[in-house]
Each structure stands twice: as structure tokens, then as C-alpha cells.
Scaffold this motif. Structure first.
Motif, PDB file in Angstrom:
ATOM      1  N   MET A   1       0.831  -1.205   0.000  1.00  0.00           N
ATOM      2  CA  MET A   1       0.000   0.000   0.000  1.00  0.00           C
ATOM      3  C   MET A   1       0.872   1.263   0.000  1.00  0.00           C
ATOM      4  SD  MET A   1      -3.112   0.893  -0.074  1.00  0.00           S
ATOM      5  CE  MET A   1      -4.038   2.394   0.096  1.00  0.00           C
ATOM      6  N   LEU A   2       1.931   1.204   0.804  1.00  0.00           N
ATOM      7  CA  LEU A   2       2.856   2.352   0.886  1.00  0.00           C
ATOM      8  C   LEU A   2       3.493   2.647  -0.466  1.00  0.00           C
ATOM      9  CD1 LEU A   2       4.837   2.270   4.226  1.00  0.00           C
ATOM     10  CD2 LEU A   2       3.576   4.190   3.231  1.00  0.00           C
ATOM     11  N   VAL A   3       3.801   1.553  -1.180  1.00  0.00           N
ATOM     12  CA  VAL A   3       4.414   1.697  -2.499  1.00  0.00           C
ATOM     13  C   VAL A   3       3.465   2.432  -3.433  1.00  0.00           C
ATOM     14  CG1 VAL A   3       5.073   0.357  -4.537  1.00  0.00           C
ATOM     15  CG2 VAL A   3       5.947  -0.276  -2.311  1.00  0.00           C
ATOM     16  N   LEU A   4       2.182   2.081  -3.352  1.00  0.00           N
ATOM     17  CA  LEU A   4       1.179   2.719  -4.205  1.00  0.00           C
ATOM     18  C   LEU A   4       1.070   4.206  -3.892  1.00  0.00           C
ATOM     19  CD1 LEU A   4      -1.726   0.097  -4.289  1.00  0.00           C
ATOM     20  CD2 LEU A   4      -0.267   0.784  -6.182  1.00  0.00           C
ATOM     21  N   ILE A   5       1.000   4.525  -2.599  1.00  0.00           N
ATOM     22  CA  ILE A   5       0.868   5.936  -2.192  1.00  0.00           C
ATOM     23  C   ILE A   5       2.104   6.721  -2.627  1.00  0.00           C
ATOM     24  CG2 ILE A   5       0.736   7.502  -0.193  1.00  0.00           C
ATOM     25  CD1 ILE A   5      -0.909   5.277   1.202  1.00  0.00           C
ATOM     26  N   GLU A   6       3.261   6.100  -2.443  1.00  0.00           N
ATOM     27  CA  GLU A   6       4.515   6.775  -2.795  1.00  0.00           C
ATOM     28  C   GLU A   6       4.588   7.058  -4.299  1.00  0.00           C
ATOM     29  OE1 GLU A   6       7.903   4.786  -1.035  1.00  0.00           O
ATOM     30  OE2 GLU A   6       9.202   5.841  -2.427  1.00  0.00           O
ATOM     31  N   GLY A   7       4.243   6.036  -5.097  1.00  0.00           N
ATOM     32  CA  GLY A   7       4.274   6.202  -6.553  1.00  0.00           C
ATOM     33  C   GLY A   7       3.275   7.247  -7.008  1.00  0.00           C
ATOM     34  N   PHE A   8       2.068   7.176  -6.455  1.00  0.00           N
ATOM     35  CA  PHE A   8       1.032   8.133  -6.820  1.00  0.00           C
ATOM     36  C   PHE A   8       1.450   9.552  -6.420  1.00  0.00           C
ATOM     37  CE2 PHE A   8      -2.946  10.427  -5.843  1.00  0.00           C
ATOM     38  CZ  PHE A   8      -3.522  10.376  -7.101  1.00  0.00           C
ATOM     39  N   GLY A   9       2.012   9.659  -5.224  1.00  0.00           N
ATOM     40  CA  GLY A   9       2.464  10.973  -4.731  1.00  0.00           C
ATOM     41  C   GLY A   9       3.547  11.570  -5.615  1.00  0.00           C
ATOM     42  N   SER A 149       7.704  -3.129  -7.977  1.00  0.00           N
ATOM     43  CA  SER A 149       8.168  -2.099  -8.918  1.00  0.00           C
ATOM     44  C   SER A 149       7.073  -1.760  -9.906  1.00  0.00           C
ATOM     45  CB  SER A 149       9.395  -2.589  -9.684  1.00  0.00           C
ATOM     46  OG  SER A 149      10.425  -2.883  -8.790  1.00  0.00           O
ATOM     47  N   ILE A 150       6.418  -2.802 -10.423  1.00  0.00           N
ATOM     48  CA  ILE A 150       5.339  -2.554 -11.393  1.00  0.00           C
ATOM     49  C   ILE A 150       4.192  -1.793 -10.717  1.00  0.00           C
ATOM     50  CG2 ILE A 150       3.568  -3.701 -12.801  1.00  0.00           C
ATOM     51  CD1 ILE A 150       5.704  -5.842 -13.457  1.00  0.00           C
ATOM     52  N   LEU A 151       3.867  -2.183  -9.486  1.00  0.00           N
ATOM     53  CA  LEU A 151       2.808  -1.474  -8.738  1.00  0.00           C
ATOM     54  C   LEU A 151       3.179   0.008  -8.549  1.00  0.00           C
ATOM     55  CD1 LEU A 151       1.595  -3.887  -5.918  1.00  0.00           C
ATOM     56  CD2 LEU A 151       0.271  -2.971  -7.827  1.00  0.00           C
ATOM     57  N   TYR A 152       4.437   0.215  -8.202  1.00  0.00           N
ATOM     58  CA  TYR A 152       4.920   1.593  -7.998  1.00  0.00           C
ATOM     59  C   TYR A 152       4.737   2.413  -9.275  1.00  0.00           C
ATOM     60  CZ  TYR A 152       8.040   5.349  -6.484  1.00  0.00           C
ATOM     61  OH  TYR A 152       8.556   6.573  -6.138  1.00  0.00           O
ATOM     62  N   PHE A 153       5.141   1.824 -10.407  1.00  0.00           N
ATOM     63  CA  PHE A 153       5.027   2.550 -11.674  1.00  0.00           C
ATOM     64  C   PHE A 153       3.571   2.726 -12.098  1.00  0.00           C
ATOM     65  CE2 PHE A 153       9.477   2.845 -12.639  1.00  0.00           C
ATOM     66  CZ  PHE A 153       9.529   3.894 -13.543  1.00  0.00           C
ATOM     67  N   LEU A 154       2.715   1.751 -11.751  1.00  0.00           N
ATOM     68  CA  LEU A 154       1.289   1.896 -12.057  1.00  0.00           C
ATOM     69  C   LEU A 154       0.722   3.106 -11.316  1.00  0.00           C
ATOM     70  CD1 LEU A 154      -0.117  -1.758 -12.059  1.00  0.00           C
ATOM     71  CD2 LEU A 154       0.007  -0.179 -13.987  1.00  0.00           C
ATOM     72  N   ALA A 155       1.069   3.214 -10.037  1.00  0.00           N
ATOM     73  CA  ALA A 155       0.591   4.350  -9.235  1.00  0.00           C
ATOM     74  C   ALA A 155       1.182   5.658  -9.754  1.00  0.00           C
ATOM     75  CB  ALA A 155       0.969   4.141  -7.769  1.00  0.00           C
ATOM     76  N   PHE A 156       2.450   5.606 -10.144  1.00  0.00           N
ATOM     77  CA  PHE A 156       3.115   6.781 -10.711  1.00  0.00           C
ATOM     78  C   PHE A 156       2.411   7.208 -12.008  1.00  0.00           C
ATOM     79  CE2 PHE A 156       6.507   8.318 -13.635  1.00  0.00           C
ATOM     80  CZ  PHE A 156       6.829   9.487 -12.972  1.00  0.00           C
ATOM     81  N   PHE A 157       2.030   6.205 -12.793  1.00  0.00           N
ATOM     82  CA  PHE A 157       1.332   6.476 -14.049  1.00  0.00           C
ATOM     83  C   PHE A 157      -0.001   7.178 -13.775  1.00  0.00           C
ATOM     84  CE2 PHE A 157      -2.045   4.925 -16.839  1.00  0.00           C
ATOM     85  CZ  PHE A 157      -1.615   5.424 -18.065  1.00  0.00           C
ATOM     86  N   VAL A 158      -0.740   6.680 -12.777  1.00  0.00           N
ATOM     87  CA  VAL A 158      -2.052   7.287 -12.459  1.00  0.00           C
ATOM     88  C   VAL A 158      -1.857   8.746 -12.031  1.00  0.00           C
ATOM     89  CG1 VAL A 158      -4.041   7.184 -10.894  1.00  0.00           C
ATOM     90  CG2 VAL A 158      -3.111   5.086 -11.847  1.00  0.00           C
ATOM     91  N   GLY A 159      -0.854   8.977 -11.195  1.00  0.00           N
ATOM     92  CA  GLY A 159      -0.594  10.346 -10.719  1.00  0.00           C
ATOM     93  C   GLY A 159      -0.264  11.298 -11.854  1.00  0.00           C
ATOM     94  N   THR A 160       0.572  10.843 -12.783  1.00  0.00           N
ATOM     95  CA  THR A 160       0.976  11.736 -13.887  1.00  0.00           C
ATOM     96  C   THR A 160      -0.133  11.890 -14.923  1.00  0.00           C
ATOM     97  OG1 THR A 160       2.029   9.858 -14.952  1.00  0.00           O
ATOM     98  CG2 THR A 160       3.452  11.300 -13.695  1.00  0.00           C
ATOM     99  N   THR A 161      -0.967  10.847 -15.043  1.00  0.00           N
ATOM    100  CA  THR A 161      -2.034  10.886 -16.055  1.00  0.00           C
ATOM    101  C   THR A 161      -3.012  12.036 -15.798  1.00  0.00           C
ATOM    102  OG1 THR A 161      -1.849   8.540 -16.498  1.00  0.00           O
ATOM    103  CG2 THR A 161      -3.956   9.537 -17.010  1.00  0.00           C
TER     104      THR A 161
END
Lengths: 204, 311
Positions: A1-9, A149-161
């Protein structure tokens, strides 16, 4: 969960830079291809984003493997090669009117129809490494875990999208015929710019 | 004459400021440092093509709470005021590039090259350049127009041909200067830089619409003789538009078409209507003129600049 929040943030806080990297490719393309209805423009943008997502996932997996191999270096030719490919694709798109393609190159066009262009452009934009992308990559190299890593990038993708999505606001003005002509010329100029940047990067 | 003189004075000022002070290399380096320190230059032409950088820079200034950095905001505000005060007429009455282009295009009485029509979508080149320059400037966080297109960098900057990139920049800037500002205006009697390159012209085509001052064709009087089309120095009148008695969006309101129209079918209007207190043929009709408009615009601009200086 932390990974998701971090990537999204990370995506949310640095998305403006991502927009800067995507916009010169996406906006001229959307100006030419946009239709005066929201659904088709959403579909167009969706394909572009899907291409970017595929690139992100592949990068996440690659970066994670690099991390597991205790290496954190990307090949230096990758970014300029991505720029050069994006530029060539934009110039090819601008140079060849889509109506004429089936007559000129039936074999190629069957495999590479104009409808797939946004997907490919999205993918190429995805591999154009921008500063937030590097930050995300550095983080996943440290994670040493492909799934995370993939989860992190997925969250990062959502944030940037969230920064990329407003391009569909072009819909109400898509009726203006002049917009297509401006978009086409912008494709030529931006394509030349990307080609020059790519070649310059590869030479240096 | 005033317009062309202003442009040449501007160029002379740029040269002399460096040469008289014998420190132009320092000025050059400072210029380069400013350009490469992500700063948006204080030039009206760069404002349009660097608008995204400018907004981003101001966003950072707001966040930093450093009030000193808010200076560009005032200057930027001033430059944004220009489209509202002058509309598209700025390009023909205030801009130094307009003055240079205009000056060269008037040297010969008749054109050596008869060029009246642009091929296909080339008419929208300034708008496309504006889009690409704004986006690439944001991507690189540099004012791309100033670094790669603006020939004025040949006056007080970029004179150090060190490295291939700088040589390429110099080649492009020199080509734009010779071809678009000097040679083609001279031979074709057209303002090529204004009509085909300048992104601020495209910016004005968009924002200048807010300004009420327009050039309008009277359909009842127009005989389609096409003299206006041939006279327009910025290719703002096409055959298609003339058939519909319309002026293109890139009109600089220079008034050349008004001067050559034998039927007096073209005139300045407010949003396409005659000025209510200055009807055609009335006692005040001659005041419905760009000179009166320019005078008021300059007075208002002077007021804005003065108030900013006081501030």
C-alpha cells in the motif's frame, strides 16, 4: 500500500514535468486527430495513455531486474534513440496522408494502421526519460522486487495521467478546420525538433 | 517612417549599448546566462512562445514567497496588456521586427518576386510554431524561440561560435535574418518574418480579438479586384476569404489594403461595425483612423509603463 501511495504521490507532485515531456508529441497529434465528440477523443487519449502504461510497466520490470543485478545504469543511447524514433514517427505521420497509405504501402499499413499511432506514440513517449521518471526508476531499483516495482510505476502512471487528461478539452474546438492544419504543421516542426534532439544525443 | 525609425533605433541601441560600453562580451555572457537560467526573456515576441515557462516561473515565485521574483509578473502583465491595448495592430505600429520587415519591404517600388498567395497550410505556420515553441520551451525549461529562431541574438548575444550547437544556432539565426527579415521582404515586398514566422503574430491573432479595432470589407462596395490581396504584406487576405469579404485572422491592421482599395470598400471598424460617433462621410470620419487609434494606444501604454515604474 505504501508503495502505491509513494508512486502516486511522486506522479502527482512531478506530473507537470511529465506533461512537458508528453505535450510536444501528444498535442499536435490530438489537434489533427481530434473529432468534435468526447467519446472518440477519450478513446484517442486512452490509446496514447495505454501505450505509455505499457512502456512504464516494461521499464518497471527492467529497472527492477537491474536493481536485482545490483546495477543502476541505463544504456545512454536509450533516451536519444527514443526521441529520434518519436521524431521519425511524427514526421512519417505528417508526411503520409492516411488516405493514401493503403495504396502506397499496403503491406506495412495492414500491420501499422494509423489507428495504432496513438498507442505507439504513447509507448515512445513512455520511454522518453524525464526527471520524474528517473526519480521513479531510482526508487524501484532500490525495491529489488519486480511486482512491487510494477505497482509503484502503475501508481506513478495514475498520478501523472491526471496532468495529461486535460488534452481532451480540445473537443469543443475540434470543429475548427484551421486546428487540423496547425496541428499538422506542428507535427512536422515537433518531429524535426525531436529528430534533431535524438541525433544530437546519439552523436554526443 | 516613425514605425521603421523606431525599429532601427532599437537595433542601434542593442549594438551601441554593447560597443560603447566596450563590455559587450560581458553583456553577451549575461544575456546567455539569463537565457540558460530558465528565465523568460523580457521581450514581447518571446512572451507568447514562452508563456508556459512564464506561468511556471511565476508559480515557483509564488511558492518561494520571494517577492523580488515577482518582478517578471509586472513586466509580463505589461506585455499581456499590449494585445488588449493595440490588438493585432501592435505588429504594424510598435514591434521592432515589424518595423524592420516593413522597412525592407518598402525599399523597391515594385516587387522583384510576385508572390501573392501562400501554398496550402503554410498560412498557419506562425500558429504551429507558437504551439511547438511553447511546448518545447516548457519541456526544456528554456526559451527555445530566443535560442533557435530570434535573429536579434546576432546583435548582442551568441557571437561566440564555440561548439557545434552554437554554430548551428548561429546558422539558423543568420538564415532567418537574411531570408525572412531582409531578402524576401526586399524582393517580394512582403513582411515575411511577420507573416510566416513570428509566433507573436499568431499570439496576437488569438488574444488581439479582444480588441475592438478591426479591418472590415464592405460587401456592397467590394468589386473583387484583388488589389488588397496583392497589397497585403502579411498574406492575411486569401482568395477564399476575399470571396466571402473577410480578412484573415493574421491581419496586422497595417492599412495597406485600405490605401489601395479604389472603391473605399475597406475601412477600420469596431468589431466589424462603423464607429457610431464617426460614421463614414461624417465630419469625424477621418478620425476613425489607425493614427488616432495608435496615439490613444501609445498614451495608454505609456500610462501603464509609467505606473509600473512608479510602483
Amino acid at each position: 500500500m505504501l508503495v502505491l501511495i509513494e508512486g502516486f504521490g511522486l506522479g502527482l507532485s512531478t506530473g507537470i514535468y511529465c506533461l512537458g515531456a508528453c505535450a510536444p508529441i501528444l498535442i499536435p497529434f490530438v489537434m489533427v486527430e481530434s473529432r468534435p465528440n468526447w467519446r472518440s477523443n477519450l478513446w484517442l487519449t486512452g490509446q496514447f495513455l495505454l501505450g505509455r502504461l505499457i512502456a512504464y510497466v516494461l521499464f518497471a520490470a527492467g529497472a527492477s531486474l537491474l536493481g536485482q543485478l545490483a546495477s543502476s545504469r541505463l544504456p545512454t543511447w536509450l533516451v536519444p534513440a527514443g526521441l529520434l524514433l518519436s521524431g521519425i514517427l511524427m514526421l512519417a505521420y505528417a508526411a503520409a496522408p492516411r488516405e493514401a497509405w493503403p495504396g502506397l504501402c499496403p503491406a506495412v499499413c495492414r500491420r501499422f494502421p494509423a489507428a495504432r499511432m496513438p498507442l505507439l506514440l504513447g509507448f515512445l513517449v513512455g520511454i522518453n526519460v524525464c526527471p520524474p521518471f528517473l526519480a521513479a526508476m531510482t526508487r524501484v531499483i532500490d525495491l529489488h522486487h519486480t511486482g512491487l516495482s510494477i505497482l509503484y510505476f502503475l501508481a506513478f502512471f495514475v498520478g501523472t495521467t491526471l496532468y495529461v487528461l486535460p488534452v481532451i478539452l480540445v473537443t469543443p474546438i475540434a470543429r475548427i478546420a484551421r486546428l487540423k492544419s496547425i496541428g499538422w504543421l506542428a507535427c512536422v516542426i515537433a518531429g524535426t525538433w525531436f529528430c534533431a534532439s535524438g541525433i544530437s544525443g546519439l552523436v554526443h | 517612417m516613425l514605425f521603421i525609425s523606431m525599429a532601427w533605433l532599437f537595433v542601434a541601441n542593442k549594438w551601441l549599448r554593447g560597443l560603447v560600453g566596450l563590455s559587450w562580451l560581458n553583456g553577451l555572457n549575461e544575456n546567455l546566462r539569463n537565457l540558460q537560467a530558465q528565465e523568460v526573456p523580457n521581450c514581447h515576441i518571446a512572451m507568447g512562445s514562452s508563456i508556459l515557462n512564464y506561468l511556471y516561473q511565476q508559480y515557483l515565485a509564488f511558492q518561494s514567497e520571494n517577492w523580488y521574483q515577482w518582478g517578471p509578473l509586472s513586466l509580463g502583465f505589461l506585455w499581456l496588456v499590449i494585445p488588449f491595448l493595440f490588438g493585432q495592430a501592435w505588429c504594424s505600429w510598435g514591434c521592432f521586427y515589424g518595423g524592420l520587415d516593413d522597412g525592407f519591404s518598402r525599399i523597391f517600388v515594385k516587387p522583384w518576386i510576385r508572390w501573392f498567395r501562400l501554398p496550402g497550410p503554410l498560412r498557419d505556420l506562425p500558429a504551429a510554431l507558437l504551439v511547438v515553441l511553447a511546448l518545447t520551451s516548457l519541456t526544456t525549461l528554456l526559451p527555445v524561440f530566443c535560442l533557435w529562431v530570434c535573429p536579434f541574438k546576432l546583435t548582442d548575444g551568441f557571437l561566440d561560435p564555440v561548439g557545434n550547437t552554437r554554430r548551428l544556432q548561429l546558422a539558423i539565426l543568420g538564415t532567418v535574418l537574411v531570408v525572412a527579415v531582409i531578402l524576401l521582404p526586399l524582393l517580394a515586398r512582403k513582411r515575411l518574418f511577420c507573416g510566416l514566422i513570428c509566433p507573436f503574430g499568431a499570439w496576437q491573432a488569438l488574444t488581439g480579438k479582444i480588441h475592438p479595432f478591426r479591418v472590415t470589407i464592405d460587401p456592397d462596395r467590394c468589386t473583387q479586384c484583388q488589389r488588397c490581396l496583392r497589397a497585403c504584406p502579411t498574406f492575411a487576405i486569401s482568395h477564399e476569404e476575399l470571396r466571402q469579404h473577410q480578412i484573415g485572422p493574421y491581419c496586422n491592421q497595417c492599412g495597406e489594403c485600405i490605401d489601395v482599395c479604389p472603391e473605399v470598400a475597406i475601412r477600420y471598424t469596431a468589431f466589424g461595425r462603423d464607429f457610431p460617433w464617426m460614421p463614414p462621410g461624417g465630419a469625424l470620419a477621418e478620425f476613425a483612423d489607425h493614427r488616432v487609434f495608435a496615439l490613444f494606444a501609445y498614451l495608454l501604454l505609456g500610462g501603464a509603463v509609467g505606473s509600473l515604474c512608479l510602483y
